[in-house]
Write an enzyme that holds these catalytic residues in place. Structure first.
Site, PDB file in Angstrom:
ATOM      1  N   TRP A  85      19.992  20.373 -22.181  1.00  0.00           N
ATOM      2  CA  TRP A  85      18.979  20.019 -21.537  1.00  0.00           C
ATOM      3  C   TRP A  85      19.179  17.952 -21.082  1.00  0.00           C
ATOM      4  O   TRP A  85      19.360  17.871 -22.483  1.00  0.00           O
ATOM      5  CB  TRP A  85      17.685  19.592 -22.096  1.00  0.00           C
ATOM      6  CG  TRP A  85      16.663  19.999 -20.626  1.00  0.00           C
ATOM      7  CD1 TRP A  85      16.162  19.955 -19.824  1.00  0.00           C
ATOM      8  CD2 TRP A  85      15.943  18.208 -20.561  1.00  0.00           C
ATOM      9  NE1 TRP A  85      15.599  19.942 -19.089  1.00  0.00           N
ATOM     10  CE2 TRP A  85      15.648  17.945 -19.585  1.00  0.00           C
ATOM     11  CE3 TRP A  85      15.707  17.207 -21.580  1.00  0.00           C
ATOM     12  CZ2 TRP A  85      14.413  17.550 -19.448  1.00  0.00           C
ATOM     13  CZ3 TRP A  85      15.063  16.328 -21.289  1.00  0.00           C
ATOM     14  CH2 TRP A  85      13.975  16.662 -19.883  1.00  0.00           C
ATOM     15  N   CYS A  99      17.410  21.919 -25.288  1.00  0.00           N
ATOM     16  CA  CYS A  99      18.168  22.354 -26.300  1.00  0.00           C
ATOM     17  C   CYS A  99      18.450  23.484 -26.608  1.00  0.00           C
ATOM     18  O   CYS A  99      16.610  23.487 -27.196  1.00  0.00           O
ATOM     19  CB  CYS A  99      19.019  21.683 -26.610  1.00  0.00           C
ATOM     20  SG  CYS A  99      19.851  19.841 -25.679  1.00  0.00           S
ATOM     21  N   HIS A 131     -12.992   8.049  -3.208  1.00  0.00           N
ATOM     22  CA  HIS A 131     -12.465   6.779  -3.763  1.00  0.00           C
ATOM     23  C   HIS A 131     -11.124   5.750  -3.628  1.00  0.00           C
ATOM     24  O   HIS A 131     -10.961   5.544  -4.078  1.00  0.00           O
ATOM     25  CB  HIS A 131     -13.215   6.206  -5.290  1.00  0.00           C
ATOM     26  CG  HIS A 131     -14.571   6.200  -5.352  1.00  0.00           C
ATOM     27  ND1 HIS A 131     -16.113   5.489  -5.032  1.00  0.00           N
ATOM     28  CD2 HIS A 131     -14.905   7.315  -6.083  1.00  0.00           C
ATOM     29  CE1 HIS A 131     -16.455   5.532  -5.004  1.00  0.00           C
ATOM     30  NE2 HIS A 131     -16.939   6.829  -5.763  1.00  0.00           N
ATOM     31  N   GLU A 157      -5.301  20.831 -13.257  1.00  0.00           N
ATOM     32  CA  GLU A 157      -4.367  22.162 -14.287  1.00  0.00           C
ATOM     33  C   GLU A 157      -4.127  22.802 -12.991  1.00  0.00           C
ATOM     34  O   GLU A 157      -2.312  23.556 -12.903  1.00  0.00           O
ATOM     35  CB  GLU A 157      -4.883  23.383 -15.459  1.00  0.00           C
ATOM     36  CG  GLU A 157      -3.318  24.600 -15.418  1.00  0.00           C
ATOM     37  CD  GLU A 157      -2.775  23.948 -16.195  1.00  0.00           C
ATOM     38  OE1 GLU A 157      -2.623  22.614 -16.421  1.00  0.00           O
ATOM     39  OE2 GLU A 157      -1.842  24.950 -16.637  1.00  0.00           O
ATOM     40  N   LYS A 214       0.092  23.108 -11.567  1.00  0.00           N
ATOM     41  CA  LYS A 214       0.819  24.353 -11.601  1.00  0.00           C
ATOM     42  C   LYS A 214       1.838  24.684 -10.322  1.00  0.00           C
ATOM     43  O   LYS A 214       3.480  25.271 -10.679  1.00  0.00           O
ATOM     44  CB  LYS A 214      -0.679  25.545 -11.515  1.00  0.00           C
ATOM     45  CG  LYS A 214      -0.718  26.553 -13.675  1.00  0.00           C
ATOM     46  CD  LYS A 214       0.342  26.842 -14.150  1.00  0.00           C
ATOM     47  CE  LYS A 214       1.386  25.914 -14.560  1.00  0.00           C
ATOM     48  NZ  LYS A 214       0.806  25.105 -15.842  1.00  0.00           N
ATOM     49  N   LYS A 252      10.798  24.105 -21.625  1.00  0.00           N
ATOM     50  CA  LYS A 252       9.343  24.593 -21.596  1.00  0.00           C
ATOM     51  C   LYS A 252       8.573  24.479 -22.594  1.00  0.00           C
ATOM     52  O   LYS A 252       7.640  24.313 -22.787  1.00  0.00           O
ATOM     53  CB  LYS A 252      10.753  26.251 -22.273  1.00  0.00           C
ATOM     54  CG  LYS A 252       9.285  27.112 -23.180  1.00  0.00           C
ATOM     55  CD  LYS A 252       7.491  27.276 -22.451  1.00  0.00           C
ATOM     56  CE  LYS A 252       6.665  27.926 -22.851  1.00  0.00           C
ATOM     57  NZ  LYS A 252       5.135  27.527 -21.532  1.00  0.00           N
ATOM     58  N   ASN A 280      20.321  19.615 -31.353  1.00  0.00           N
ATOM     59  CA  ASN A 280      19.158  19.750 -29.988  1.00  0.00           C
ATOM     60  C   ASN A 280      18.611  18.904 -30.862  1.00  0.00           C
ATOM     61  O   ASN A 280      18.234  18.682 -31.992  1.00  0.00           O
ATOM     62  CB  ASN A 280      18.352  20.829 -30.213  1.00  0.00           C
ATOM     63  CG  ASN A 280      17.156  20.877 -29.572  1.00  0.00           C
ATOM     64  OD1 ASN A 280      17.036  19.869 -28.726  1.00  0.00           O
ATOM     65  ND2 ASN A 280      15.864  21.981 -29.715  1.00  0.00           N
ATOM     66  N   GLY A 281      18.256  17.431 -30.252  1.00  0.00           N
ATOM     67  CA  GLY A 281      17.786  16.463 -30.863  1.00  0.00           C
ATOM     68  C   GLY A 281      18.089  14.448 -29.750  1.00  0.00           C
ATOM     69  O   GLY A 281      18.626  15.242 -29.351  1.00  0.00           O
TER      70      GLY A 281
HETATM   71  O1  M6R Z   1       4.142  23.361 -25.597  1.00  0.00           O
HETATM   72  P1  M6R Z   1       3.296  22.010 -25.499  1.00  0.00           P
HETATM   73  O2  M6R Z   1       1.908  23.236 -25.369  1.00  0.00           O
HETATM   74  O3  M6R Z   1       2.885  21.609 -26.607  1.00  0.00           O
HETATM   75  O4  M6R Z   1       3.611  21.541 -24.319  1.00  0.00           O
HETATM   76  C1  M6R Z   1       2.859  20.630 -23.212  1.00  0.00           C
HETATM   77  C2  M6R Z   1       3.647  20.118 -22.798  1.00  0.00           C
HETATM   78  O5  M6R Z   1       4.821  20.295 -22.025  1.00  0.00           O
HETATM   79  C3  M6R Z   1       3.346  21.626 -21.054  1.00  0.00           C
HETATM   80  O6  M6R Z   1       1.534  22.176 -21.255  1.00  0.00           O
HETATM   81  C4  M6R Z   1       3.629  21.584 -19.886  1.00  0.00           C
HETATM   82  O7  M6R Z   1       2.917  20.633 -18.839  1.00  0.00           O
HETATM   83  C5  M6R Z   1       4.253  22.950 -19.051  1.00  0.00           C
HETATM   84  N1  M6R Z   1       5.376  22.898 -18.085  1.00  0.00           N
HETATM   85  C6  M6R Z   1       3.308  23.635 -18.309  1.00  0.00           C
HETATM   86  O8  M6R Z   1       3.078  24.071 -17.695  1.00  0.00           O
END
Ligand code: M6R
Length: 611
Positions: free
Chosen positions: A73, A2, A507, A484, A488, A606, A99-100
């Site tokens: 959200w 949010c 495995h 990673e 992505k 985000k 928010n929360g």
């Molecule tokens: O803000 P943060 O680094 O704590 O966020 C952690 C994850 O939510 C964040 O890395 C998430 O996995 C991203 N969408 C990765 O691209």
């Protein structure tokens, strides 16, 4: 997650709030709404994008000098017009954005239902709005007083902002556990979940602390704690520029942020690394370096991409400092009653510094006596403020939901921390220390060289974009890079992708391999190289398609792989900073070629501010 925006002052509030909501779109949301006071309280809300809200209000009289706006959200109740914020009290006078999560909302709701309240949404926020109204009515008190009483009963995390039809010259806000920034202008105030909607109007901001209530008029900002004691607002200067939150000619924020990496990595090293003189200064941990060097163990807590950075740091710190490192998903660490206490060092890694899982993990570890170091990107964020010490990553605002430049900056800073502790402890030779300083010093230019492969990576993306699944494999330092890369791809192309240690593949995951499965190997020249070559052969023997990220000059893997991406040579300890970049670009191009909005992938937020 949010997003909150609000304005009070002499200008028209709605355009400012609308623009602010657009700036917050990157956080991820499913509906949007605004409230303002113009011949009484007016509330407009719509499921979908901010643009749909904009269309919805088009032609309406939106004039007002006070307004609140929200991107939601969904947590309690599906995304819909009626569940969108702002929510209104039963008497129609108060409108609230939130928010929360109010964890005890069900109990409060039942009490209010017993008192005859009728709810129009499924949200915890509407319950809180009615609860405050009920307290105001039964105690004959001001909104501020009612809010204070209400918050003493509320369990959970929140930022809330309220407008009151009866007090059209005042906004009331409160915070616990979720961020709230107040921009201080001349005769005006701007409120937001982060600084991005504020930066074009003022650089002077106040970060509201947990359990504080803000009473905001155009020309006055009063902060009080929950016991009604005045607090002095601490005005800080924002160090971000407007350009940093705009696309600057790139098609997407994600691409811009990938291409910013030579500079952002340089910024994360600047003022700390002096390779020429063989010195390393990290102001934020100066006082703790000695303590760190004596730590019996270090626990790294993080989520998502930051957790992957933590995994790389585990390899780095164990090798450099000979201190055992555990890397924990913050959410699991917090709730399994971990053995942690005085003498333990926790490193919390977080781009946003607001991730709820990481925040509660360090809160509980701190209560048990552990020392907390924060490695955060957002200056002044909750995790940074809760930490005893730490180092910012200085990657600048990251707007693309898929984290890219924050990851490489985290690797750079975690490497610096490892090196600092190692040299204080005496666990590496001066020669190796100097070599790694030199390696880090050259990383920005090597990253720039990798970015020149963009067109080639786009061709590879076009070749494999229709695959149903991908496998990413690596060993040692490159294993977290494989994780990673897979994350992505999942996030922005919605292709199922798995990351595995290359040896572990036999495995189980090897059962997936056939001529339709692209397997991305992160196979730069390091101490695991020969083993990885064998793993590639195992995949080729089963007709898998191999895309390999290798070191320039490699003569062996190009003879086996279907597609090759060559990155400059680097010490294995810093190589992940280079080898991850082709994987970021591969995911980006596949997502774009499939027609997806890579900056705002579906369902993702985000900054994940709920547990
Ligand atoms: O803000 P943060 O680094 O704590 O966020 C952690 C994850 O939510 C964040 O890395 C998430 O996995 C991203 N969408 C990765 O691209």
């Amino acid at each position: 997650m949010c997003g909150i925006v609000a304005y009070i002052g002499q200008r028209e509030a709605y355009p400012i709030v609308l623009k602010g909501l657009k700036r917050l779109e990157y956080r991820g949301y499913d509906s949007a709404g605004v409230a303002l006071i113009n011949n009484g309280l007016q509330v407009y809300k719509k499921k979908g994008k901010v643009a749909e809200l904009e269309n919805h209000v088009s032609g309406k009289d939106m004039r007002s000098h006070i307004a609140i706006g929200h991107t939601r959200w969904a947590t309690h109740g599906e995304p819909s017009d009626r569940n969108s914020h702002p929510h209104v009290s039963g008497n129609g006078k108060l409108a609230m954005i939130h928010n929360g999560i109010i964890e005890n909302y069900a109990q409060l709701k039942q009490e209010l239902l017993n008192q005859g309240h009728i709810f129009k949404s499924d949200t915890d926020t509407e319950v809180l709005t009615h609860f405050i109204e009920e307290i105001q009515k039964s105690n004959h008190c001001t909104l501020e007083e009612a809010l204070r009483i209400a918050l003493k009963r509320v369990v959970g995390a929140y930022v809330i902002v309220i407008v009151d039809e009866d007090n059209p010259d005042t906004l009331i806000a409160a915070r616990k556990g979720s961020p709230l920034v107040i921009g201080v202008g001349k005769g005006e105030h701007f409120l937001a979940s982060d600084a991005s909607p504020i930066v074009e109007y003022t650089k002077e901001v106040v970060y509201v602390n947990d359990y504080e209530i803000a009473i905001i008029k155009a020309d006055e900002l009063i902060l009080k704690n929950i016991s009604n004691e005045r607090q002095t607002p601490y005005i800080q200067k924002l160090d971000i520029e407007l350009a940093a939150i705009e696309k600057g000619g790139y098609d997407h924020f994600m691409l811009k942020e990938i291409f910013e990496q030579p500079q952002t990595i340089f910024d994360s090293l600047r003022g700390r690394l002096d390779a020429k003189n063989g010195t390393l200064t990290i102001g934020g941990i100066r006082e703790h370096a000695e303590m760190l060097s004596k730590a019996k163990r270090i626990i790294i807590v993080a989520c998502g991409t930051s957790w992957h950075a933590g995994l790389v740091a585990e390899y780095m710190i164990e090798e450099l400092c000979r201190i055992p490192v555990e890397v924990e998903y913050a959410s699991e660490f917090r709730y399994r009653n971990p053995v942690v206490g005085p003498g333990d060092v926790i490193i919390a890694v977080s781009q946003s510094g607001e991730t709820a899982d990481t925040l509660v993990a360090i809160e509980s570890a701190k209560e048990k006596g552990a020392i907390i170091l924060g490695v955060c990107n957002v200056v002044g964020s909750s995790i940074a403020r809760l930490s005893d010490a730490g180092a910012y990553t200085h990657a600048g605002p990251e707007i693309g939901v898929a984290s890219t430049k924050a990851f490489t900056a985290q690797l750079a800073v975690l490497c610096l921390i490892g090196l600092k502790v190692a040299i204080v402890k005496g666990s590496i030779t001066q020669q190796r220390f100097q070599h790694l300083l030199d390696e880090l010093d050259h990383i920005p230019e090597k990253v720039a060289a990798v970015l020149k492969l963009n067109d080639r990576i786009k061709e590879i993306a076009a070749k494999y974009k229709d695959a149903r699944d991908f496998l990413y494999l690596g060993r040692g330092y490159n294993f977290p890079v494989a994780l990673e890369g897979a994350l992505k791809l999942k996030e922005i192309s919605y292709i199922h992708a798995e990351g595995y240690p290359a040896a572990e593949m036999k495995h189980g995951p090897i059962a997936l391999v056939d001529e339709n499965l692209p397997v991305v190997f992160v196979a730069t020249r390091d101490s695991y190289y020969e083993k990885v070559v064998s793993n590639i052969q195992e995949i080729k023997a089963r007709k898998g398609k191999v895309i390999a990220v290798v070191t320039e000059g490699d003569q062996v893997i190009p003879g086996m792989a279907d597609d090759i991406i060559m990155v400059p040579e680097a010490d294995e300890l810093v190589a992940p900073i280079l080898s991850v970049i082709p994987l970021q670009l591969l995911a980006y191009h596949i997502g774009v070629l499939k027609g997806f909005d890579v900056d705002k992938p579906r369902n993702l937020a985000k900054s994940v501010t709920v547990e």
